[in-house]
Design a protein around this motif. Sequence first.
Motif, PDB file in Angstrom:
ATOM      1  N   THR A 167       0.834  -1.193   0.000  1.00 54.22           N
ATOM      2  CA  THR A 167       0.000   0.000   0.000  1.00 54.22           C
ATOM      3  C   THR A 167       0.872   1.248   0.000  1.00 54.22           C
ATOM      4  OG1 THR A 167      -0.119   0.201   2.410  1.00 54.22           O
ATOM      5  CG2 THR A 167      -1.715  -1.257   1.353  1.00 54.22           C
ATOM      6  N   GLY A 168       0.312   2.331  -0.502  1.00 60.51           N
ATOM      7  CA  GLY A 168       1.032   3.603  -0.518  1.00 60.51           C
ATOM      8  C   GLY A 168       0.928   4.283  -1.865  1.00 60.51           C
ATOM      9  N   ASP A 169       0.206   5.398  -1.916  1.00 65.32           N
ATOM     10  CA  ASP A 169       0.059   6.129  -3.182  1.00 65.32           C
ATOM     11  C   ASP A 169       1.363   6.758  -3.646  1.00 65.32           C
ATOM     12  OD1 ASP A 169      -2.599   5.486  -3.335  1.00 65.32           O
ATOM     13  OD2 ASP A 169      -3.323   7.373  -2.471  1.00 65.32           O
ATOM     14  N   GLU A 170       2.330   6.836  -2.739  1.00 64.69           N
ATOM     15  CA  GLU A 170       3.616   7.444  -3.120  1.00 64.69           C
ATOM     16  C   GLU A 170       4.533   6.471  -3.852  1.00 64.69           C
ATOM     17  OE1 GLU A 170       4.503   5.427   0.814  1.00 64.69           O
ATOM     18  OE2 GLU A 170       2.805   6.350  -0.224  1.00 64.69           O
ATOM     19  N   LEU A 171       4.149   5.188  -3.904  1.00 65.36           N
ATOM     20  CA  LEU A 171       5.010   4.168  -4.493  1.00 65.36           C
ATOM     21  C   LEU A 171       4.843   4.108  -6.002  1.00 65.36           C
ATOM     22  CD1 LEU A 171       4.464   1.275  -1.920  1.00 65.36           C
ATOM     23  CD2 LEU A 171       6.306   2.976  -1.975  1.00 65.36           C
ATOM     24  N   VAL A 172       5.968   3.957  -6.693  1.00 63.32           N
ATOM     25  CA  VAL A 172       5.989   3.888  -8.153  1.00 63.32           C
ATOM     26  C   VAL A 172       6.798   2.656  -8.550  1.00 63.32           C
ATOM     27  CG1 VAL A 172       6.761   5.038 -10.278  1.00 63.32           C
ATOM     28  CG2 VAL A 172       5.829   6.385  -8.387  1.00 63.32           C
ATOM     29  N   PRO A 173       6.337   1.875  -9.541  1.00 68.67           N
ATOM     30  CA  PRO A 173       7.119   0.722  -9.984  1.00 68.67           C
ATOM     31  C   PRO A 173       8.452   1.160 -10.591  1.00 68.67           C
ATOM     32  CG  PRO A 173       4.865   0.593 -10.799  1.00 68.67           C
ATOM     33  CD  PRO A 173       5.049   1.976 -10.262  1.00 68.67           C
ATOM     34  N   PRO A 174       9.512   0.391 -10.404  1.00 67.65           N
ATOM     35  CA  PRO A 174      10.782   0.704 -11.062  1.00 67.65           C
ATOM     36  C   PRO A 174      10.599   0.813 -12.579  1.00 67.65           C
ATOM     37  CG  PRO A 174      11.098  -1.019  -9.429  1.00 67.65           C
ATOM     38  CD  PRO A 174       9.625  -0.800  -9.535  1.00 67.65           C
ATOM     39  N   ARG A 189       8.087  -4.516  -2.598  1.00 66.14           N
ATOM     40  CA  ARG A 189       7.493  -5.599  -3.386  1.00 66.14           C
ATOM     41  C   ARG A 189       8.571  -6.589  -3.818  1.00 66.14           C
ATOM     42  NH1 ARG A 189       4.824  -4.946  -9.421  1.00 66.14           N
ATOM     43  NH2 ARG A 189       4.107  -7.106  -9.658  1.00 66.14           N
ATOM     44  N   TYR A 190       9.719  -6.070  -4.246  1.00 63.79           N
ATOM     45  CA  TYR A 190      10.799  -6.922  -4.739  1.00 63.79           C
ATOM     46  C   TYR A 190      11.531  -7.596  -3.579  1.00 63.79           C
ATOM     47  CZ  TYR A 190       9.710  -4.639  -9.089  1.00 63.79           C
ATOM     48  OH  TYR A 190       9.050  -4.192 -10.191  1.00 63.79           O
ATOM     49  N   GLY A 243      10.909 -21.102  -0.286  1.00 58.57           N
ATOM     50  CA  GLY A 243      10.287 -22.188  -1.028  1.00 58.57           C
ATOM     51  C   GLY A 243       8.787 -22.063  -1.141  1.00 58.57           C
ATOM     52  N   MET A 244       8.266 -20.850  -0.990  1.00 56.65           N
ATOM     53  CA  MET A 244       6.826 -20.619  -1.020  1.00 56.65           C
ATOM     54  C   MET A 244       6.421 -19.951  -2.330  1.00 56.65           C
ATOM     55  SD  MET A 244       6.527 -19.319   2.933  1.00 56.65           S
ATOM     56  CE  MET A 244       7.176 -20.369   4.244  1.00 56.65           C
ATOM     57  N   GLU A 245       5.140 -20.007  -2.617  1.00 56.66           N
ATOM     58  CA  GLU A 245       4.601 -19.438  -3.858  1.00 56.66           C
ATOM     59  C   GLU A 245       4.023 -18.055  -3.583  1.00 56.66           C
ATOM     60  OE1 GLU A 245       0.855 -20.275  -6.907  1.00 56.66           O
ATOM     61  OE2 GLU A 245       1.744 -21.956  -5.788  1.00 56.66           O
ATOM     62  N   VAL A 246       4.430 -17.078  -4.376  1.00 54.00           N
ATOM     63  CA  VAL A 246       3.945 -15.717  -4.215  1.00 54.00           C
ATOM     64  C   VAL A 246       2.693 -15.500  -5.076  1.00 54.00           C
ATOM     65  CG1 VAL A 246       4.486 -13.258  -4.419  1.00 54.00           C
ATOM     66  CG2 VAL A 246       6.290 -14.897  -3.784  1.00 54.00           C
ATOM     67  N   VAL A 247       1.634 -15.051  -4.429  1.00 58.58           N
ATOM     68  CA  VAL A 247       0.446 -14.585  -5.152  1.00 58.58           C
ATOM     69  C   VAL A 247       0.558 -13.061  -5.147  1.00 58.58           C
ATOM     70  CG1 VAL A 247      -2.065 -14.553  -5.248  1.00 58.58           C
ATOM     71  CG2 VAL A 247      -0.878 -16.577  -4.354  1.00 58.58           C
ATOM     72  N   ASP A 248       1.135 -12.533  -6.203  1.00 59.62           N
ATOM     73  CA  ASP A 248       1.489 -11.111  -6.241  1.00 59.62           C
ATOM     74  C   ASP A 248       0.274 -10.273  -6.648  1.00 59.62           C
ATOM     75  OD1 ASP A 248       2.639  -8.613  -6.490  1.00 59.62           O
ATOM     76  OD2 ASP A 248       4.435  -9.356  -7.479  1.00 59.62           O
ATOM     77  N   LEU A 249      -0.256  -9.535  -5.682  1.00 62.49           N
ATOM     78  CA  LEU A 249      -1.427  -8.692  -5.945  1.00 62.49           C
ATOM     79  C   LEU A 249      -1.043  -7.240  -6.175  1.00 62.49           C
ATOM     80  CD1 LEU A 249      -3.916 -10.249  -3.371  1.00 62.49           C
ATOM     81  CD2 LEU A 249      -3.663 -10.734  -5.807  1.00 62.49           C
ATOM     82  N   GLY A 250       0.256  -6.989  -6.281  1.00 61.98           N
ATOM     83  CA  GLY A 250       0.724  -5.678  -6.686  1.00 61.98           C
ATOM     84  C   GLY A 250       0.500  -4.591  -5.646  1.00 61.98           C
ATOM     85  N   GLN A 251       0.309  -3.392  -6.161  1.00 56.30           N
ATOM     86  CA  GLN A 251       0.155  -2.211  -5.308  1.00 56.30           C
ATOM     87  C   GLN A 251      -1.322  -1.852  -5.173  1.00 56.30           C
ATOM     88  OE1 GLN A 251       2.930   0.891  -6.221  1.00 56.30           O
ATOM     89  NE2 GLN A 251       1.577   2.503  -5.455  1.00 56.30           N
ATOM     90  N   VAL A 252      -1.699  -1.465  -3.967  1.00 59.71           N
ATOM     91  CA  VAL A 252      -3.087  -1.118  -3.681  1.00 59.71           C
ATOM     92  C   VAL A 252      -3.154   0.356  -3.282  1.00 59.71           C
ATOM     93  CG1 VAL A 252      -5.115  -1.682  -2.301  1.00 59.71           C
ATOM     94  CG2 VAL A 252      -3.456  -3.465  -2.853  1.00 59.71           C
ATOM     95  N   ALA A 253      -4.137   1.049  -3.790  1.00 61.77           N
ATOM     96  CA  ALA A 253      -4.291   2.472  -3.487  1.00 61.77           C
ATOM     97  C   ALA A 253      -4.638   2.689  -2.021  1.00 61.77           C
ATOM     98  CB  ALA A 253      -5.376   3.078  -4.376  1.00 61.77           C
ATOM     99  N   ASP A 254      -4.268   3.857  -1.506  1.00 64.04           N
ATOM    100  CA  ASP A 254      -4.608   4.220  -0.129  1.00 64.04           C
ATOM    101  C   ASP A 254      -6.084   4.593  -0.047  1.00 64.04           C
ATOM    102  OD1 ASP A 254      -2.174   3.797   1.136  1.00 64.04           O
ATOM    103  OD2 ASP A 254      -1.393   5.733   0.508  1.00 64.04           O
TER     104      ASP A 254
END
Length: 405
Positions: free
Chosen positions: A187-194, A208-209, A219-230
């Motif tokens: 979470t965080g509206d200030e975050l921007v993907p590389p 995230r990375y 050894g676990m599986e990531v369910v990547d739900l990305g960035q969520v708005a505030d």
Amino acid sequence: MSCDQQGLLPLATAIEALLSDLEPVAVTESVDLLQARNRVLAEAIHSRVDVPPADNSAMDGYAVRMLDLIAAGEDWLPVSQRVPAGQAPGPLQPGTVARILTGAEVPPGADIVVMQELAEVKGERVRLPLGAVPGQNIRRRGQDIHSGGLLLPAGRRLDAMAIAVLASAGIERVSVYCPLKVALLCTGDELVPPGQPLAHGQIYNSNRYLLHGLIETLGMEVVDLGQVADDPASLEQVLLRAAEQADAILTTGGVSVGEEDHLRPAIERLGELTLWKINLKPGKPFAAGVVEGTPIFGLPGNPGSALLTFALLARPCLNRLQGDTAIKPFSVTATAGFSRERRIKREEYVRVYCEADGTLQLASQQSSGALSPMLHANGFARLPANQPVELGQALDFYPLDGLVR
């Protein structure tokens, strides 16, 4: 749960409380050993064979019966057979020796192997020195592993060494827990993907990375739900999706008391908040609870805090859910190569480099918003609350490899 005078939960109490509510997600599968690295055993494994399966030679030399060696004295003994590894020997003929190679099965009747460097050889005869003792240079049957003995307990994470031991006992397949599915959202509206341009007030999303890699390392599986708005509604929608798709939820940001910190109230609306605020620096606003029956662990948004709370709090919980029994953070005692007069009210974990002599040196940067110092530090030192640190004082050192692997 007892809290300290500031209303913050002691770290040790928090860990015990978190783990007490968790049970492994009991979905298992059988896998080949070559696909088993970093998986967690779902059942104990006992050996079906002795290792080694028969007495064998620890070196190249000559197998002989001790009584024959004594009787021969300084005389020459004939070589009656040659025994390479992988071939069954015949019984040792009385008054003879067998030429034997490393790993080869010791002929019945022989009770000593004399190393070849000590032998005098003349054609098909040898002269061996006296002074050997029964069993010398022989690896006994079952010396390494006994048939029926416990090889590995359930809950053991399989590294290369453990897999090799299983292979040495003839184990081909193992029952392991299926990889835990961990939903990850930031979470965080200030975050921007590389790769995207930064506007004023924005920063790149490193968490995230960082967490994606740490989860996969386990050894676990990531369910990547990305960035969520505030935004409370958006957050609740993603949390419900995460609870449906994963065995556990890991979030960063939104767990403090700011106007845009929506995670804690969202957990309370969708499930139950079981723990919040730890007597820890950095990482005080860690939160945990359940959403639709799925455990959720809310890490702070600062990267340094996210790393530490993942290592000390979230990682043991994820390992417990995965069935791993080795969940306590690993630490050793080391010596402070620094001093600090200032006392802080929270238990603090500072970034340090442990030198070869066991001396801890502080990293130049301790800000919880900075990650790059961890490229040069190799762990954390625990500083007790309300105490100064003296040069030469014994401190708990947590190697970084032991915290995130």
